[in-house]
Design an enzyme around this catalytic site. Structure first.
Site, PDB file in Angstrom:
ATOM      1  N   SER A  48      75.337 -70.500  -8.621  1.00 18.73           N
ATOM      2  CA  SER A  48      75.562 -71.321  -9.820  1.00 18.73           C
ATOM      3  C   SER A  48      75.380 -72.789  -9.456  1.00 18.73           C
ATOM      4  CB  SER A  48      76.965 -71.089 -10.366  1.00 18.73           C
ATOM      5  OG  SER A  48      77.913 -71.694  -9.497  1.00 18.73           O
ATOM      6  N   ASP A  81      72.020 -69.074 -11.307  1.00 19.35           N
ATOM      7  CA  ASP A  81      72.845 -68.566 -12.411  1.00 19.35           C
ATOM      8  C   ASP A  81      73.173 -69.718 -13.374  1.00 19.35           C
ATOM      9  OD1 ASP A  81      74.401 -66.675 -13.763  1.00 19.35           O
ATOM     10  OD2 ASP A  81      76.203 -67.151 -12.609  1.00 19.35           O
ATOM     11  N   HIS A  82      72.992 -69.506 -14.660  1.00 17.83           N
ATOM     12  CA  HIS A  82      73.334 -70.500 -15.699  1.00 17.83           C
ATOM     13  C   HIS A  82      72.776 -71.894 -15.407  1.00 17.83           C
ATOM     14  CE1 HIS A  82      75.872 -67.892 -18.071  1.00 17.83           C
ATOM     15  NE2 HIS A  82      76.419 -67.449 -16.957  1.00 17.83           N
ATOM     16  N   HIS A 179      82.982 -64.380 -19.931  1.00 20.89           N
ATOM     17  CA  HIS A 179      83.203 -64.748 -18.536  1.00 20.89           C
ATOM     18  C   HIS A 179      84.704 -64.833 -18.220  1.00 20.89           C
ATOM     19  CE1 HIS A 179      79.013 -66.356 -19.001  1.00 20.89           C
ATOM     20  NE2 HIS A 179      78.907 -65.760 -17.826  1.00 20.89           N
ATOM     21  N   HIS A 210      76.048 -60.467 -18.698  1.00 19.11           N
ATOM     22  CA  HIS A 210      76.947 -61.435 -18.047  1.00 19.11           C
ATOM     23  C   HIS A 210      78.388 -61.012 -18.310  1.00 19.11           C
ATOM     24  CE1 HIS A 210      74.285 -64.933 -16.958  1.00 19.11           C
ATOM     25  NE2 HIS A 210      73.435 -64.082 -17.508  1.00 19.11           N
ATOM     26  N   GLY A 211      79.305 -61.690 -17.635  1.00 17.10           N
ATOM     27  CA  GLY A 211      80.729 -61.466 -17.895  1.00 17.10           C
ATOM     28  C   GLY A 211      81.142 -60.022 -17.689  1.00 17.10           C
TER      29      GLY A 211
HETATM   30  P1  13P Z   1      82.443 -62.485 -14.690  1.00 20.74           P
HETATM   31  O1  13P Z   1      83.242 -63.718 -14.956  1.00 20.74           O
HETATM   32  O2  13P Z   1      82.840 -61.379 -15.596  1.00 20.74           O
HETATM   33  O3  13P Z   1      82.472 -62.074 -13.268  1.00 20.74           O
HETATM   34  O4  13P Z   1      80.910 -62.826 -15.049  1.00 20.74           O
HETATM   35  C1  13P Z   1      80.096 -63.491 -14.124  1.00 20.74           C
HETATM   36  C2  13P Z   1      78.811 -63.967 -14.707  1.00 20.74           C
HETATM   37  O5  13P Z   1      78.414 -63.626 -15.802  1.00 20.74           O
HETATM   38  C3  13P Z   1      78.007 -64.875 -13.890  1.00 20.74           C
HETATM   39  O6  13P Z   1      76.876 -65.328 -14.557  1.00 20.74           O
HETATM   40  O1  G3H Z   2      79.232 -67.571 -15.244  1.00 21.11           O
HETATM   41  C1  G3H Z   2      79.655 -68.316 -14.381  1.00 21.11           C
HETATM   42  C2  G3H Z   2      79.813 -67.796 -12.999  1.00 21.11           C
HETATM   43  O2  G3H Z   2      80.976 -67.014 -12.895  1.00 21.11           O
HETATM   44  C3  G3H Z   2      79.771 -68.926 -12.022  1.00 21.11           C
HETATM   45  O3  G3H Z   2      80.960 -69.640 -12.009  1.00 21.11           O
HETATM   46  O4  G3H Z   2      80.114 -71.938 -12.400  1.00 21.11           O
HETATM   47  O5  G3H Z   2      82.396 -71.552 -11.452  1.00 21.11           O
HETATM   48  O6  G3H Z   2      80.361 -71.095 -10.070  1.00 21.11           O
HETATM   49  P1  G3H Z   2      80.955 -71.153 -11.449  1.00 21.11           P
HETATM   50 ZN    ZN Z   3      77.240 -65.579 -16.665  1.00 18.30          ZN
END
Ligand code: 13P
Ligand code: G3H
Ligand code: ZN
Length: 315
Positions: A48, A81-82, A179, A210-211
């Site tokens: 991330s 990620d994101h 999430h 996700h999540g």
């Molecule tokens: P969780 O918070 O359910 O583990 O989801 C993680 C996620 O979607 C990271 O992109």
């Molecule tokens: O969706 C978010 C992921 O769980 C990453 O979390 O942005 O705190 O690293 P973070």
């Molecule tokens: Zn996510």
């Protein structure tokens, strides 16, 4: 071996889901590789924006490249990620990532299309795979806060239009998850009807959930018994992963569950050994427990046991 995310998707689509695990440090990296090899699973490492800046973005790259040498049998992809647009370009130009996620799901449909298309063009020019998101999950993300009550499920017809207009390779859909450790505050679960309709509209396009942490109640109870205060935490029923995979969910994102393992291990360790102050004994316990958690999760995703067949496809 680092492979393109596309290769993993081709092998898994409709059969099993690949675990996409977020990492931040050395101990997670070691546990991640061990757990995936123990369960003979291909996997996706997710980084991330917050993880990139936790120490320095090059530190995680260094750890992963070293792990690739230490565990030469591992087959995995490296994914942002994101990402926002700027971070996507930084990762695309780094030469290190297999794929990026552009998350413009908080924008209007038109703006989401516009931003995603720009990232897709830049990424495809360099052979990278792009994930985008349509619809909005509940819970807390790095740059977006969405109240679960207002979370917007993905519209299957819009999904078809979105993929056509952007050329995106995989699509993160909102089908009821959120999430973090506090999911389903109402009586919701996964919306399989919506998922089935999305697959019908865009057959063959890998879908991303996700999540997806399960927030095991036993884990929460152990954390609370060791001094934690996680009241009302709950997650996705891991028994539903295989059904989701059959409907095109090819990548399942898990971060929170790994954080819970870290919290349980550390709380219990220092509760039981109050005079301990060396960081290595606890680090060893965490790496072993994290590896166990990953191997167990891969069984639930259906990715366990697919490593050797994948090796034939990529070599
Ligand atoms: P969780 O918070 O359910 O583990 O989801 C993680 C996620 O979607 C990271 O992109
Ligand atoms: O969706 C978010 C992921 O769980 C990453 O979390 O942005 O705190 O690293 P973070
Ligand atoms: Zn996510």
């Amino acid at each position: 071996m680092i492979v393109t995310t596309k290769k993993l998707f081709e092998a898994a689509y409709g059969k099993y889901a690949i675990g996409a695990y977020n990492i931040n440090n050395l101990e997670q990296t070691m546990g991640l590789f061990r757990g995936n090899l123990e369960s003979k699973a291909p996997f996706i490492i997710q980084i991330s924006k917050g993880a990139r800046s936790y120490t320095h973005k090059l530190m995680l790259e260094g750890l992963i490249l070293s792990a690739e040498k230490v565990f030469p049998e591992a087959i995995f992809a490296v994914h942002l990620d994101h990402g926002d647009e700027e971070t996507c370009y930084d990762c695309i130009n780094s030469g290190f990532y297999s794929s990026v996620m552009i998350d413009a799901s908080h924008e209007s449909f038109e703006k989401n299309v516009e931003i995603t298309k720009r990232v897709v063009d830049a990424a495809h020019a360099k052979g990278l795979v792009v994930e985008a998101e349509l619809g909005q999950l509940g819970g807390v993300e790095e740059h977006v806060k969405v109240d679960e009550a207002n979370a917007k499920l993905t519209d299957p017809r819009q999904a078809k239009e979105f993929v056509k207009l952007t050329g995106v390779d995989s699509l993160a859909c909102a089908i009821g998850t959120s999430h973090g450790a506090f999911k389903f505050s109402g009586s919701q679960g996964l919306h399989f009807d919506v998922l089935a309709e999305i697959q019908k509209q865009i057959p063959g396009v890998p879908l991303v959930m996700h999540g997806s942490s399960s927030v095991p109640q036993e884990e929460v109870a152990r954390i609370n018994a060791a001094g934690g205060e996680l009241k009302g935490a709950k997650g996705v029923d891991a028994g539903q992963f295989k059904r989701a995979a059959e409907l095109g969910v090819t990548k399942i994102n898990i971060d929170t569950d790994g954080r819970l393992v870290w919290t349980r291990v550390h709380r219990e360790f220092f509760r039981d050994k109050p005079s301990e102050f060396d960081l290595r004994p606890i680090g060893k316990v965490f790496m072993a427990e994290y590896a166990k958690f990953i191997a167990d999760k891969n069984e639930k995703l259906g990715s366990a046991g697919h490593l050797d067949e994948l090796r034939k496809l990529v070599s």
